[in-house]
Motif scaffolding. Sequence first.
Motif, PDB file in Angstrom:
ATOM      1  N   ASN A  89       0.818  -1.211   0.000  1.00 17.28           N
ATOM      2  CA  ASN A  89       0.000   0.000   0.000  1.00 17.28           C
ATOM      3  C   ASN A  89       0.857   1.270   0.000  1.00 17.28           C
ATOM      4  OD1 ASN A  89      -2.451  -1.505   0.080  1.00 17.28           O
ATOM      5  ND2 ASN A  89      -2.011  -1.906   2.231  1.00 17.28           N
ATOM      6  N   ARG A  90       1.830   1.278  -0.889  1.00 15.53           N
ATOM      7  CA  ARG A  90       2.744   2.414  -1.054  1.00 15.53           C
ATOM      8  C   ARG A  90       2.907   2.695  -2.546  1.00 15.53           C
ATOM      9  NH1 ARG A  90       7.158   2.448   2.693  1.00 15.53           N
ATOM     10  NH2 ARG A  90       7.637   4.417   1.672  1.00 15.53           N
ATOM     11  N   SER A  91       3.516   3.818  -2.867  1.00 14.50           N
ATOM     12  CA  SER A  91       3.790   4.147  -4.265  1.00 14.50           C
ATOM     13  C   SER A  91       5.263   3.971  -4.628  1.00 14.50           C
ATOM     14  CB  SER A  91       3.353   5.580  -4.569  1.00 14.50           C
ATOM     15  OG  SER A  91       4.108   6.479  -3.781  1.00 14.50           O
ATOM     16  N   SER A  92       6.114   3.689  -3.638  1.00 15.95           N
ATOM     17  CA  SER A  92       7.530   3.461  -3.926  1.00 15.95           C
ATOM     18  C   SER A  92       8.158   2.615  -2.830  1.00 15.95           C
ATOM     19  CB  SER A  92       8.281   4.788  -4.053  1.00 15.95           C
ATOM     20  OG  SER A  92       8.298   5.458  -2.810  1.00 15.95           O
ATOM     21  N   HIS A  93       9.301   2.023  -3.182  1.00 11.43           N
ATOM     22  CA  HIS A  93      10.030   1.225  -2.195  1.00 11.43           C
ATOM     23  C   HIS A  93      11.476   1.073  -2.646  1.00 11.43           C
ATOM     24  CE1 HIS A  93      10.746  -1.524   1.044  1.00 11.43           C
ATOM     25  NE2 HIS A  93      11.094  -2.488   0.225  1.00 11.43           N
ATOM     26  N   GLU A  94      12.372   1.088  -1.690  1.00 10.03           N
ATOM     27  CA  GLU A  94      13.777   0.835  -1.976  1.00 10.03           C
ATOM     28  C   GLU A  94      14.318  -0.135  -0.948  1.00 10.03           C
ATOM     29  OE1 GLU A  94      16.277   4.368   0.027  1.00 10.03           O
ATOM     30  OE2 GLU A  94      14.967   5.014  -1.605  1.00 10.03           O
ATOM     31  N   GLY A  95      15.338  -0.879  -1.346  1.00 16.41           N
ATOM     32  CA  GLY A  95      15.925  -1.845  -0.434  1.00 16.41           C
ATOM     33  C   GLY A  95      17.198  -2.422  -1.011  1.00 16.41           C
ATOM     34  N   SER A  96      17.745  -3.397  -0.290  1.00 17.67           N
ATOM     35  CA  SER A  96      18.982  -4.029  -0.739  1.00 17.67           C
ATOM     36  C   SER A  96      19.121  -5.402  -0.105  1.00 17.67           C
ATOM     37  CB  SER A  96      20.190  -3.163  -0.380  1.00 17.67           C
ATOM     38  OG  SER A  96      20.325  -3.069   1.032  1.00 17.67           O
ATOM     39  N   VAL A  97      19.953  -6.227  -0.731  1.00 16.58           N
ATOM     40  CA  VAL A  97      20.347  -7.515  -0.164  1.00 16.58           C
ATOM     41  C   VAL A  97      21.867  -7.581  -0.220  1.00 16.58           C
ATOM     42  CG1 VAL A  97      18.207  -8.704  -0.790  1.00 16.58           C
ATOM     43  CG2 VAL A  97      20.152  -8.745  -2.358  1.00 16.58           C
ATOM     44  N   THR A  98      22.444  -8.374   0.688  1.00 11.65           N
ATOM     45  CA  THR A  98      23.903  -8.505   0.755  1.00 11.65           C
ATOM     46  C   THR A  98      24.297  -9.966   0.585  1.00 11.65           C
ATOM     47  OG1 THR A  98      24.038  -6.622   2.258  1.00 11.65           O
ATOM     48  CG2 THR A  98      25.945  -8.087   2.184  1.00 11.65           C
ATOM     49  N   TYR A  99      25.303 -10.179  -0.240  1.00 11.03           N
ATOM     50  CA  TYR A  99      25.849 -11.516  -0.491  1.00 11.03           C
ATOM     51  C   TYR A  99      27.322 -11.502  -0.096  1.00 11.03           C
ATOM     52  CZ  TYR A  99      27.365 -15.690  -3.018  1.00 11.03           C
ATOM     53  OH  TYR A  99      27.885 -16.910  -3.351  1.00 11.03           O
ATOM     54  N   TYR A 100      27.768 -12.569   0.545  1.00  7.99           N
ATOM     55  CA  TYR A 100      29.179 -12.692   0.919  1.00  7.99           C
ATOM     56  C   TYR A 100      29.879 -13.516  -0.145  1.00  7.99           C
ATOM     57  CZ  TYR A 100      28.058 -10.461   5.279  1.00  7.99           C
ATOM     58  OH  TYR A 100      27.642  -9.536   6.214  1.00  7.99           O
ATOM     59  N   GLY A 101      30.605 -12.828  -1.031  1.00  5.61           N
ATOM     60  CA  GLY A 101      31.254 -13.466  -2.164  1.00  5.61           C
ATOM     61  C   GLY A 101      32.703 -13.823  -1.880  1.00  5.61           C
ATOM     62  N   THR A 102      33.344 -14.335  -2.905  1.00  7.99           N
ATOM     63  CA  THR A 102      34.759 -14.684  -2.849  1.00  7.99           C
ATOM     64  C   THR A 102      35.561 -13.505  -3.388  1.00  7.99           C
ATOM     65  OG1 THR A 102      34.205 -16.999  -3.219  1.00  7.99           O
ATOM     66  CG2 THR A 102      36.494 -16.341  -3.634  1.00  7.99           C
ATOM     67  N   VAL A 103      36.519 -13.041  -2.601  1.00 12.41           N
ATOM     68  CA  VAL A 103      37.336 -11.900  -3.006  1.00 12.41           C
ATOM     69  C   VAL A 103      37.994 -12.187  -4.355  1.00 12.41           C
ATOM     70  CG1 VAL A 103      39.375 -10.514  -2.412  1.00 12.41           C
ATOM     71  CG2 VAL A 103      37.723 -11.164  -0.628  1.00 12.41           C
ATOM     72  N   GLY A 104      37.892 -11.208  -5.275  1.00 15.52           N
ATOM     73  CA  GLY A 104      38.487 -11.340  -6.593  1.00 15.52           C
ATOM     74  C   GLY A 104      37.536 -11.830  -7.674  1.00 15.52           C
ATOM     75  N   LYS A 105      36.403 -12.378  -7.291  1.00 18.62           N
ATOM     76  CA  LYS A 105      35.419 -12.857  -8.275  1.00 18.62           C
ATOM     77  C   LYS A 105      34.462 -11.728  -8.655  1.00 18.62           C
ATOM     78  CE  LYS A 105      35.768 -17.613  -8.075  1.00 18.62           C
ATOM     79  NZ  LYS A 105      35.446 -18.626  -9.025  1.00 18.62           N
ATOM     80  N   GLN A 106      33.889 -11.849  -9.872  1.00 12.73           N
ATOM     81  CA  GLN A 106      32.916 -10.857 -10.357  1.00 12.73           C
ATOM     82  C   GLN A 106      31.490 -11.308 -10.039  1.00 12.73           C
ATOM     83  OE1 GLN A 106      33.007  -9.385 -14.350  1.00 12.73           O
ATOM     84  NE2 GLN A 106      35.249  -9.269 -14.397  1.00 12.73           N
ATOM     85  N   TYR A 107      30.661 -10.329  -9.667  1.00 10.10           N
ATOM     86  CA  TYR A 107      29.266 -10.598  -9.336  1.00 10.10           C
ATOM     87  C   TYR A 107      28.365  -9.538  -9.973  1.00 10.10           C
ATOM     88  CZ  TYR A 107      31.205 -13.745  -5.876  1.00 10.10           C
ATOM     89  OH  TYR A 107      31.893 -14.768  -5.266  1.00 10.10           O
ATOM     90  N   ARG A 108      27.131  -9.939 -10.236  1.00  8.78           N
ATOM     91  CA  ARG A 108      26.094  -9.020 -10.695  1.00  8.78           C
ATOM     92  C   ARG A 108      24.746  -9.536 -10.205  1.00  8.78           C
ATOM     93  NH1 ARG A 108      25.556 -10.239 -17.225  1.00  8.78           N
ATOM     94  NH2 ARG A 108      24.523 -12.262 -17.013  1.00  8.78           N
TER      95      ARG A 108
END
Length: 144
Positions: free
Chosen positions: A98-117
Amino acid sequence: MKKRLTQILALSVLVVLCLSTSALATARRASLYLDDYYVNSAALSGGRVVIEFDVDATKTVSQVGAGCIVLQEKNSSGKWTNVAYYYPVDYPDMVAYNRSSHEGSVTYYGTVGKQYRGIVTVYAKDANGEDARNITTSAVIARK
């Protein structure tokens, strides 16, 4: 005769202006439900990769936000593979009600040096319908 020709010409110009204005008005909006959206990826210290989203609906809707976030890692052969899935059932902050907008985020613990998207499904929904779009973030490299 000259007066009649002037009237027809004026009417023609008026019709063209009306048609071009309505076409312009519909081209400005992403859809009937989604007004604007933004997704981003960021690499933080400790191998953390954050996927952020911001979704604006065209009006107050029953649900707005991210319906799914898929986190991908680039493997040694250069292909993207899915390594994590995020859904509102497990991460309720991905959706607002029941809103007109929303923002948020999630966090992933990756391996240093690897690429993520991330691939973020932004959406807005109400009793009359819904719209969703899959948006891919830019790639980031996990860092120390």
